[in-house]
Design a protein around this motif. Sequence first.
Motif, mmCIF file in Angstrom:
data_model
loop_
_atom_site.group_PDB
_atom_site.id
_atom_site.type_symbol
_atom_site.label_atom_id
_atom_site.label_comp_id
_atom_site.label_asym_id
_atom_site.label_seq_id
_atom_site.Cartn_x
_atom_site.Cartn_y
_atom_site.Cartn_z
ATOM 1 N N LEU A 14 0.831 -1.202 0.000
ATOM 2 C CA LEU A 14 0.000 0.000 0.000
ATOM 3 C C LEU A 14 0.869 1.258 0.000
ATOM 4 C CD1 LEU A 14 -2.991 0.668 0.005
ATOM 5 C CD2 LEU A 14 -2.974 0.543 2.492
ATOM 6 N N ALA A 15 1.883 1.292 0.853
ATOM 7 C CA ALA A 15 2.786 2.453 0.890
ATOM 8 C C ALA A 15 3.501 2.617 -0.439
ATOM 9 C CB ALA A 15 3.806 2.288 2.022
ATOM 10 N N PHE A 16 3.957 1.526 -1.014
ATOM 11 C CA PHE A 16 4.652 1.585 -2.301
ATOM 12 C C PHE A 16 3.735 2.113 -3.396
ATOM 13 C CE2 PHE A 16 6.041 -0.049 -6.358
ATOM 14 C CZ PHE A 16 7.395 0.248 -6.356
ATOM 15 N N SER A 17 2.507 1.611 -3.440
ATOM 16 C CA SER A 17 1.593 2.038 -4.509
ATOM 17 C C SER A 17 1.188 3.508 -4.357
ATOM 18 C CB SER A 17 0.361 1.130 -4.572
ATOM 19 O OG SER A 17 -0.358 1.160 -3.366
ATOM 20 N N ILE A 18 0.961 3.959 -3.133
ATOM 21 C CA ILE A 18 0.655 5.378 -2.916
ATOM 22 C C ILE A 18 1.878 6.223 -3.280
ATOM 23 C CG2 ILE A 18 0.071 7.151 -1.208
ATOM 24 C CD1 ILE A 18 -1.462 4.913 0.320
ATOM 25 N N GLY A 19 3.057 5.748 -2.894
ATOM 26 C CA GLY A 19 4.291 6.454 -3.236
ATOM 27 C C GLY A 19 4.488 6.565 -4.731
ATOM 28 N N LEU A 20 4.198 5.501 -5.446
ATOM 29 C CA LEU A 20 4.329 5.510 -6.906
ATOM 30 C C LEU A 20 3.417 6.562 -7.538
ATOM 31 C CD1 LEU A 20 5.643 4.081 -9.349
ATOM 32 C CD2 LEU A 20 3.666 2.539 -9.347
ATOM 33 N N ILE A 21 2.187 6.627 -7.073
ATOM 34 C CA ILE A 21 1.247 7.629 -7.590
ATOM 35 C C ILE A 21 1.723 9.037 -7.250
ATOM 36 C CG2 ILE A 21 -1.118 8.528 -7.374
ATOM 37 C CD1 ILE A 21 -0.815 5.904 -9.026
ATOM 38 N N TYR A 22 2.216 9.239 -6.032
ATOM 39 C CA TYR A 22 2.742 10.550 -5.649
ATOM 40 C C TYR A 22 3.899 10.967 -6.556
ATOM 41 C CZ TYR A 22 0.513 12.479 -1.462
ATOM 42 O OH TYR A 22 -0.343 13.102 -0.601
ATOM 43 N N VAL A 23 4.830 10.057 -6.806
ATOM 44 C CA VAL A 23 5.972 10.390 -7.670
ATOM 45 C C VAL A 23 5.485 10.702 -9.080
ATOM 46 C CG1 VAL A 23 8.054 9.466 -8.785
ATOM 47 C CG2 VAL A 23 7.697 9.127 -6.332
ATOM 48 N N TRP A 24 4.599 9.888 -9.593
ATOM 49 C CA TRP A 24 4.091 10.066 -10.955
ATOM 50 C C TRP A 24 3.402 11.424 -11.098
ATOM 51 C CZ3 TRP A 24 0.954 5.586 -13.576
ATOM 52 C CH2 TRP A 24 0.689 5.898 -14.903
ATOM 53 N N PHE A 25 2.466 11.713 -10.208
ATOM 54 C CA PHE A 25 1.736 12.982 -10.297
ATOM 55 C C PHE A 25 2.658 14.163 -10.022
ATOM 56 C CE2 PHE A 25 -2.923 11.503 -9.522
ATOM 57 C CZ PHE A 25 -2.793 10.547 -10.519
ATOM 58 N N GLY A 26 3.619 13.992 -9.119
ATOM 59 C CA GLY A 26 4.569 15.063 -8.815
ATOM 60 C C GLY A 26 5.463 15.380 -10.003
ATOM 61 N N VAL A 27 5.978 14.354 -10.664
ATOM 62 C CA VAL A 27 6.851 14.573 -11.825
ATOM 63 C C VAL A 27 6.103 15.312 -12.929
ATOM 64 C CG1 VAL A 27 8.076 13.381 -13.705
ATOM 65 C CG2 VAL A 27 8.455 12.689 -11.335
ATOM 66 N N LEU A 28 4.837 14.992 -13.125
ATOM 67 C CA LEU A 28 4.055 15.689 -14.153
ATOM 68 C C LEU A 28 4.018 17.195 -13.901
ATOM 69 C CD1 LEU A 28 0.955 13.355 -14.708
ATOM 70 C CD2 LEU A 28 2.918 13.688 -16.231
ATOM 71 N N LYS A 29 4.016 17.590 -12.643
ATOM 72 C CA LYS A 29 3.932 19.019 -12.312
ATOM 73 C C LYS A 29 5.212 19.787 -12.637
ATOM 74 C CE LYS A 29 0.317 18.596 -8.870
ATOM 75 N NZ LYS A 29 0.054 17.166 -8.966
ATOM 76 N N PHE A 30 6.318 19.082 -12.885
ATOM 77 C CA PHE A 30 7.552 19.764 -13.295
ATOM 78 C C PHE A 30 7.473 20.265 -14.733
ATOM 79 C CE2 PHE A 30 9.610 17.217 -9.850
ATOM 80 C CZ PHE A 30 10.132 18.288 -9.146
ATOM 81 N N PHE A 31 6.503 19.758 -15.489
ATOM 82 C CA PHE A 31 6.365 20.124 -16.897
ATOM 83 C C PHE A 31 5.086 20.921 -17.074
ATOM 84 C CE2 PHE A 31 8.705 16.170 -16.507
ATOM 85 C CZ PHE A 31 9.880 16.505 -17.173
ATOM 86 N N PRO A 32 5.205 22.220 -17.366
ATOM 87 C CA PRO A 32 4.029 23.098 -17.455
ATOM 88 C C PRO A 32 2.929 22.527 -18.352
ATOM 89 C CG PRO A 32 6.042 24.370 -17.667
ATOM 90 C CD PRO A 32 6.438 22.913 -17.681
#
Length: 144
Positions: A14-32
């Motif tokens: 559960l922690a890994f899957s939530i972490g994966l989503i956080y990283v994915w959505f966070g990385v998208l925000k680096f690109f306008p």
Amino acid sequence: MTRLIANINRSRLLAFSIGLIYVWFGVLKFFPQLSPADALAKQTITFLTFGILPESISIFLLAILEVVIGMFLIFNFQLRKIVVVAIFHLIMTFVPLLFFANISFDRAPFVPSLVGQYIMKNIVIISALLLVYPGDEATKLQQS
């Protein structure tokens, strides 16, 4: 198959899957304009900071925060602290439901828009994070 499922560390998964989503959505925000939540996040942070923080900086800081939360969850680092930070972050995502009803609802308060549904699903993530949060017994096991 039953034995395999029984041996899975569900909390880590559960922690890994939530972490994966956080990283994915966070990385998208680096690109306008790449993140579907870009405009909403900028509008919300501008509202919360009374416009003091420029949008370009606020979205960059949010991206960093989300990636850090995700990495900490994935690597099981400072789990107690990062779960609290993540829950606080997710609670703040509910601000548009209160202050931007025209975006969050098609017909307030019972017919959420797609944006409102996107926000409301965070209730499930908060609940999952509460399951991931290490209790006192986990601390005792780590110390022994």
